[in-house]
Enzyme design. Structure first.
Site, short mmCIF file in Angstrom:
data_model
loop_
_atom_site.label_atom_id
_atom_site.label_comp_id
_atom_site.label_asym_id
_atom_site.label_seq_id
_atom_site.Cartn_x
_atom_site.Cartn_y
_atom_site.Cartn_z
N LYS A 74 43.12 38.00 32.61
CA LYS A 74 43.17 36.56 32.33
C LYS A 74 41.95 36.13 31.53
O LYS A 74 40.88 36.72 31.68
CB LYS A 74 43.18 35.77 33.65
CG LYS A 74 44.05 36.36 34.75
CD LYS A 74 44.07 35.54 36.01
CE LYS A 74 44.81 36.26 37.13
NZ LYS A 74 44.01 37.23 37.88
N HIS A 117 43.72 31.52 32.59
CA HIS A 117 43.40 31.51 34.02
C HIS A 117 43.55 30.12 34.64
O HIS A 117 43.95 29.97 35.79
CB HIS A 117 41.96 32.01 34.20
CG HIS A 117 41.67 32.60 35.53
ND1 HIS A 117 40.87 33.69 35.72
CD2 HIS A 117 42.08 32.26 36.78
CE1 HIS A 117 40.80 33.99 37.01
NE2 HIS A 117 41.53 33.13 37.67
N TYR A 169 36.57 38.12 37.17
CA TYR A 169 36.28 38.97 38.35
C TYR A 169 35.21 40.02 38.06
O TYR A 169 34.71 40.67 38.98
CB TYR A 169 37.54 39.69 38.86
CG TYR A 169 38.73 38.80 39.18
CD1 TYR A 169 38.58 37.42 39.31
CD2 TYR A 169 40.01 39.34 39.33
CE1 TYR A 169 39.68 36.61 39.59
CE2 TYR A 169 41.10 38.53 39.61
CZ TYR A 169 40.93 37.17 39.72
OH TYR A 169 42.01 36.38 39.99
N ASP A 184 46.18 43.25 39.30
CA ASP A 184 45.87 41.92 38.79
C ASP A 184 44.36 41.70 38.76
O ASP A 184 43.73 41.52 39.79
CB ASP A 184 46.52 40.86 39.70
CG ASP A 184 46.26 39.44 39.19
OD1 ASP A 184 47.05 38.98 38.35
OD2 ASP A 184 45.25 38.82 39.60
P1 NAD Z 1 44.92 37.11 49.67
O1 NAD Z 1 45.84 36.08 50.21
O2 NAD Z 1 45.47 38.29 48.99
O3 NAD Z 1 44.01 37.53 50.89
C1 NAD Z 1 43.07 38.56 50.79
C2 NAD Z 1 42.34 38.71 52.11
O4 NAD Z 1 43.29 38.87 53.17
C3 NAD Z 1 41.52 39.99 52.12
O5 NAD Z 1 40.22 39.75 51.68
C4 NAD Z 1 41.57 40.43 53.55
O6 NAD Z 1 40.52 39.81 54.23
C5 NAD Z 1 42.86 39.86 54.06
N1 NAD Z 1 43.91 40.90 54.18
C6 NAD Z 1 44.53 41.59 53.18
N2 NAD Z 1 45.47 42.40 53.67
C7 NAD Z 1 45.44 42.23 55.02
C8 NAD Z 1 46.18 42.80 56.08
N3 NAD Z 1 47.15 43.68 55.87
N4 NAD Z 1 45.88 42.41 57.33
C9 NAD Z 1 44.91 41.51 57.58
N5 NAD Z 1 44.18 40.91 56.61
C10 NAD Z 1 44.46 41.27 55.33
O7 NAD Z 1 43.86 36.32 48.74
P2 NAD Z 1 43.21 36.50 47.30
O8 NAD Z 1 42.49 37.77 47.14
O9 NAD Z 1 42.47 35.28 47.02
O10 NAD Z 1 44.50 36.52 46.34
C11 NAD Z 1 45.11 37.71 45.90
C12 NAD Z 1 44.87 37.95 44.43
O11 NAD Z 1 45.32 36.85 43.66
C13 NAD Z 1 43.38 38.06 44.05
O12 NAD Z 1 42.80 39.26 44.46
C14 NAD Z 1 43.47 37.85 42.58
O13 NAD Z 1 43.91 39.02 41.92
C15 NAD Z 1 44.52 36.74 42.50
N6 NAD Z 1 43.93 35.39 42.45
C16 NAD Z 1 44.18 34.62 41.36
C17 NAD Z 1 43.67 33.34 41.27
C18 NAD Z 1 43.96 32.53 40.05
O14 NAD Z 1 43.34 31.47 39.88
N7 NAD Z 1 44.84 32.97 39.20
C19 NAD Z 1 42.89 32.81 42.31
C20 NAD Z 1 42.65 33.61 43.42
C21 NAD Z 1 43.20 34.88 43.49
#
Ligand code: NAD
Length: 273
Positions: free
Chosen positions: A74, A107, A49, A44
């Site tokens: 997106k 997005h 990004y 994704d």
């Molecule tokens: P997430 O909930 O996936 O959290 C990511 C963070 O959690 C990492 O940086 C790391 O610090 C921690 N983490 C990951 N795996 C872990 C583990 N096994 N143990 C401990 N800590 C861990 O948050 P995110 O990155 O904001 O969301 C995931 C994805 O969603 C993004 O990378 C992106 O692709 C998407 N996204 C989309 C939007 C949107 O507006 N459409 C907004 C934000 C994110």
């Protein structure tokens, strides 16, 4: 790996890798490469990004046949509008080095542009340049507006979702319309991993807190795209298919809901460009 059948019968992997905030080129190529190595098939990304080029590079390096992958990107707010979206799509396609995208999303529901933006996505779908049309951060009110104006409703809505913001009402609405829901920030950006109940369940099931939260999403029939650049976590976040959470524990997790939104609220018509 579990595949989710979308309204048009396209199969989307229920677990993918999110790549938001992967800004270091080498780190991004490595993280995506690692994920593909351990079995992820969905990635994704987003033009916002600024890492579509690196995602494309990792895909090519992996040698995995294109048809086995599911790539989401997106259109960002400063690219929205009908013609602008068509141009943004061409840019994303060329940065990724692909000739089609699996899932293309608006997005953000930019108040005066999201309908025209989605109309362009609809055209890309008609032209078979994308396999699935979708949106992100759309509330019920945005989806209802689209319903009156478009021929093919979105098949996926990607929204913030985790145990502190469970999106039950929106999910019920999407289910009625056969719109699959993807959770962004499925781990609450890591913040919910210290929750006492989640830690207690991790002990009970002999899993990590992240695995408990991610498995909870799967039990809720939600698609997830957890982000990590750490190989051990990338692997951990994909090891979700050999256990399940009992009903009484799912009920306890349901009680963690407290409208604990981390990101901006799309129901507020702000200009996010
Ligand atoms: P997430 O909930 O996936 O959290 C990511 C963070 O959690 C990492 O940086 C790391 O610090 C921690 N983490 C990951 N795996 C872990 C583990 N096994 N143990 C401990 N800590 C861990 O948050 P995110 O990155 O904001 O969301 C995931 C994805 O969603 C993004 O990378 C992106 O692709 C998407 N996204 C989309 C939007 C949107 O507006 N459409 C907004 C934000 C994110």
């Amino acid at each position: 790996m579990i595949l989710k059948k979308l309204r048009n019968d396209v199969l989307m992997p229920q677990v993918g890798l999110g790549v938001y905030k992967m800004t270091n080129s080498k780190e991004t190529v490595n993280a995506v490469g690692e994920a593909l190595k351990v079995g992820y098939r969905a990635i994704d990304t987003a033009s916002y990004y600024k890492n579509e080029k690196e995602v494309g590079e990792a895909i090519r390096k992996s040698g995995i046949p294109r048809e086995d992958l599911f790539i989401t990107t997106k259109v960002w707010n400063d690219e929205q509008g009908y013609d602008e979206t068509l141009r943004a799509f061409d840019r994303s396609l060329s940065l990724l080095g692909l000739d089609y995208i699996d899932l293309y999303l608006t997005h953000w529901p930019l108040f005066d542009k999201f309908i025209d933006t989605y109309r362009a996505i609809e055209k890309l779908y008609e032209e078979r340049l994308i396999r699935v049309p979708g949106v992100s951060n759309h509330h019920k009110k945005h989806l209802l507006q689209l319903e009156n104006k478009v021929n093919v409703m979105p098949m996926v809505n990607q929204v913030e979702c985790h145990p502190y913001l469970q999106q039950r009402e929106l999910k019920d609405f999407c289910k009625e319309r056969a719109i699959a829901v993807t959770a962004w920030a499925p781990l609450g950006k890591g913040t919910i991993l210290q929750d006492e109940l989640i830690k207690e369940l991790a002990q009970k099931y002999d899993r990590t807190p992240a695995q408990i939260v991610l498995r909870w999403h799967l039990e809720c029939d939600t698609i997830i795209i957890p982000k990590s650049v750490t190989p051990s976590r990338i692997k951990e976040n994909f090891k979700l298919f050999d256990f399940f959470i009992e009903k009484n524990d799912l009920d306890k997790l349901a009680n963690l809901e407290h409208n604990g939104r981390i990101g901006a609220d799309p129901s507020i018509d702000d200009d996010f460009s």
